[in-house]
Motif scaffolding. Structure first.
Motif, PDB file in Angstrom:
ATOM      1  N   LYS A  37      43.341  83.027  43.621  1.00 53.76           N
ATOM      2  CA  LYS A  37      42.881  82.204  42.492  1.00 53.76           C
ATOM      3  C   LYS A  37      44.065  81.522  41.801  1.00 53.76           C
ATOM      4  O   LYS A  37      43.982  80.351  41.417  1.00 53.76           O
ATOM      5  CB  LYS A  37      42.120  83.081  41.489  1.00 53.76           C
ATOM      6  N   ILE A  38      45.154  82.250  41.617  1.00 52.33           N
ATOM      7  CA  ILE A  38      46.328  81.672  40.969  1.00 52.33           C
ATOM      8  C   ILE A  38      46.852  80.478  41.752  1.00 52.33           C
ATOM      9  O   ILE A  38      47.177  79.426  41.187  1.00 52.33           O
ATOM     10  CB  ILE A  38      47.428  82.749  40.802  1.00 52.33           C
ATOM     11  N   VAL A  39      46.901  80.628  43.065  1.00 55.91           N
ATOM     12  CA  VAL A  39      47.383  79.542  43.914  1.00 55.91           C
ATOM     13  C   VAL A  39      46.361  78.415  43.981  1.00 55.91           C
ATOM     14  O   VAL A  39      46.680  77.235  43.785  1.00 55.91           O
ATOM     15  CB  VAL A  39      47.705  80.071  45.327  1.00 55.91           C
ATOM     16  N   GLY A  40      45.101  78.772  44.253  1.00 56.57           N
ATOM     17  CA  GLY A  40      44.072  77.763  44.454  1.00 56.57           C
ATOM     18  C   GLY A  40      43.747  76.963  43.209  1.00 56.57           C
ATOM     19  O   GLY A  40      43.424  75.775  43.295  1.00 56.57           O
ATOM     20  N   GLU A  41      43.841  77.589  42.051  1.00 51.27           N
ATOM     21  CA  GLU A  41      43.506  76.908  40.806  1.00 51.27           C
ATOM     22  C   GLU A  41      44.733  76.561  39.976  1.00 51.27           C
ATOM     23  O   GLU A  41      44.614  76.162  38.820  1.00 51.27           O
ATOM     24  CB  GLU A  41      42.518  77.770  40.020  1.00 51.27           C
ATOM     25  N   ARG A  42      45.902  76.755  40.552  1.00 49.90           N
ATOM     26  CA  ARG A  42      47.169  76.352  39.933  1.00 49.90           C
ATOM     27  C   ARG A  42      47.329  76.934  38.536  1.00 49.90           C
ATOM     28  O   ARG A  42      47.668  76.227  37.573  1.00 49.90           O
ATOM     29  CB  ARG A  42      47.284  74.827  39.909  1.00 49.90           C
ATOM     30  N   ARG A  43      47.120  78.223  38.439  1.00 55.52           N
ATOM     31  CA  ARG A  43      47.330  78.903  37.158  1.00 55.52           C
ATOM     32  C   ARG A  43      48.795  78.754  36.740  1.00 55.52           C
ATOM     33  O   ARG A  43      49.699  78.801  37.577  1.00 55.52           O
ATOM     34  CB  ARG A  43      46.985  80.381  37.272  1.00 55.52           C
TER      35      ARG A  43
END
Length: 316
Positions: A146-152
């Motif tokens: 999620k961090i990578v995919g949603e650019r947290r």
């Protein structure tokens, strides 16, 4: 001993703060509203002052031994300090993490060595870079995705796990475990065996209703997740919002979710509309819990959506 062994492999709302309840009650009882400024110009300075952002409330409280709880307004994280550095959890924000890093350095003369994310939601994990360079970041594998995919806006985890892992630093043992899908699909619990304490964020509130409409919640799996936590060995519950609790609060919240699920499903089977269900499912035994007035109808709506869209079971 290697410090790490592996067994296998959004929200920023002050609704749950007691002072927020008092403030809302005051405005409701005195009849204040944003539109009042147009009717009574003398209220304008007062309302403007009330909307001025206050300095963040930041505190550190000792849980026991080398374990501490960090408060940043309505969010909490925990950290342990050892002779070889500190193990910290959710940064909350860059400003909060920068403040905490400075406090750990000033009070304990230690750097931050490890950062653990509880789950991927930005209001808890934003700003981890403020802990400085050389920090090893740990999370569940789905959290990293999620961090990578949603650019947290926080460092990508260096180490991920799928079920459980153990971290050891300076003689302090920390146990991380995935408890299944609940408030998110990547929430973990962090146990500190020496203090018999468990850190769990967002999916186990203490005497509080669930947040809003159970956004992203996997209700039936959430209940199973709570049962898994009930079976764990700990005494002190450290949530990401609100007061410190006890292990018994895990069961209390599970029973609340089960009651909400059963009552909404029963109302749907009676043929009630969503509007009718909002009124008929009162959950009055929980009227003393934080968020009851603000969240009850939203919890009902979320459960109705869950039974309608996500569950394999049907209301007929």
């Amino acid at each position: 001993m290697d410090p790490i062994t592996q067994s296998c492999c959004g929200y920023d709302d002050p609704i749950y703060a007691p002072e927020a309840f008092a403030r809302r009650d005051l405005f409701r009882r005195t009849g204040f509203a944003m539109g009042a400024a147009a009717l009574a110009p003398g209220l304008t300075p007062m309302l403007a002052q009330a909307q001025t952002p206050a300095a963040p409330v930041r505190e550190i409280a000792q849980i026991g031994g080398n374990l501490y709880r960090f408060r940043n307004n309505f969010h909490f994280s925990v950290f342990a300090v050892t002779a070889q550095g500190a193990i910290v959890t959710d940064p909350i924000s860059a400003d909060a993490a920068g403040w905490l890093r400075a406090q750990i350095r000033e009070r304990f003369n230690q750097p931050v060595r490890y950062l653990i994310y509880s789950h991927d939601h930005p209001d808890h994990i934003t700003g981890g870079e403020a802990f400085g360079e050389g920090v090893t970041t740990i999370a569940h594998a789905r959290c990293k995705a999620k961090i990578v995919g949603e650019r947290r806006r926080t460092p990508v985890p260096n180490i991920v796990f799928s079920d459980a892992m153990t971290l050891e630093l300076g003689g302090t043992l920390v146990e991380l475990e995935y408890a299944g899908r609940n408030h998110s699909d990547n929430s973990i619990v962090v146990r500190f065996p020496a203090q018999r304490a468990l850190f769990a964020v967002d999916f186990i509130p203490v005497e509080s209703l669930a947040f809003r409409d159970l956004h992203e919640g996997y209700v039936e799996e959430w209940i199973d997740s709570l049962k898994r936590v009930e079976a764990m060995d700990f005494d002190v519950l450290l949530p990401g919002h609100g007061p410190v609790g006890r292990k018994s609060h895990v069961r209390d919240f599970r029973v609340y979710l089960e009651t909400l699920a059963d009552d909404v499903l029963a109302a749907m089977r009676r043929g009630e509309s969503l509007e009718q269900i909002r009124e008929s499912v009162r959950l009055e035994r929980y009227a003393s819990w934080m968020g009851y007035e603000q969240m009850r109808a939203l919890n009902v709506e979320g459960m109705h959506r869950y039974w309608t869209v996500f569950s394999r079971r049907t209301p007929t």
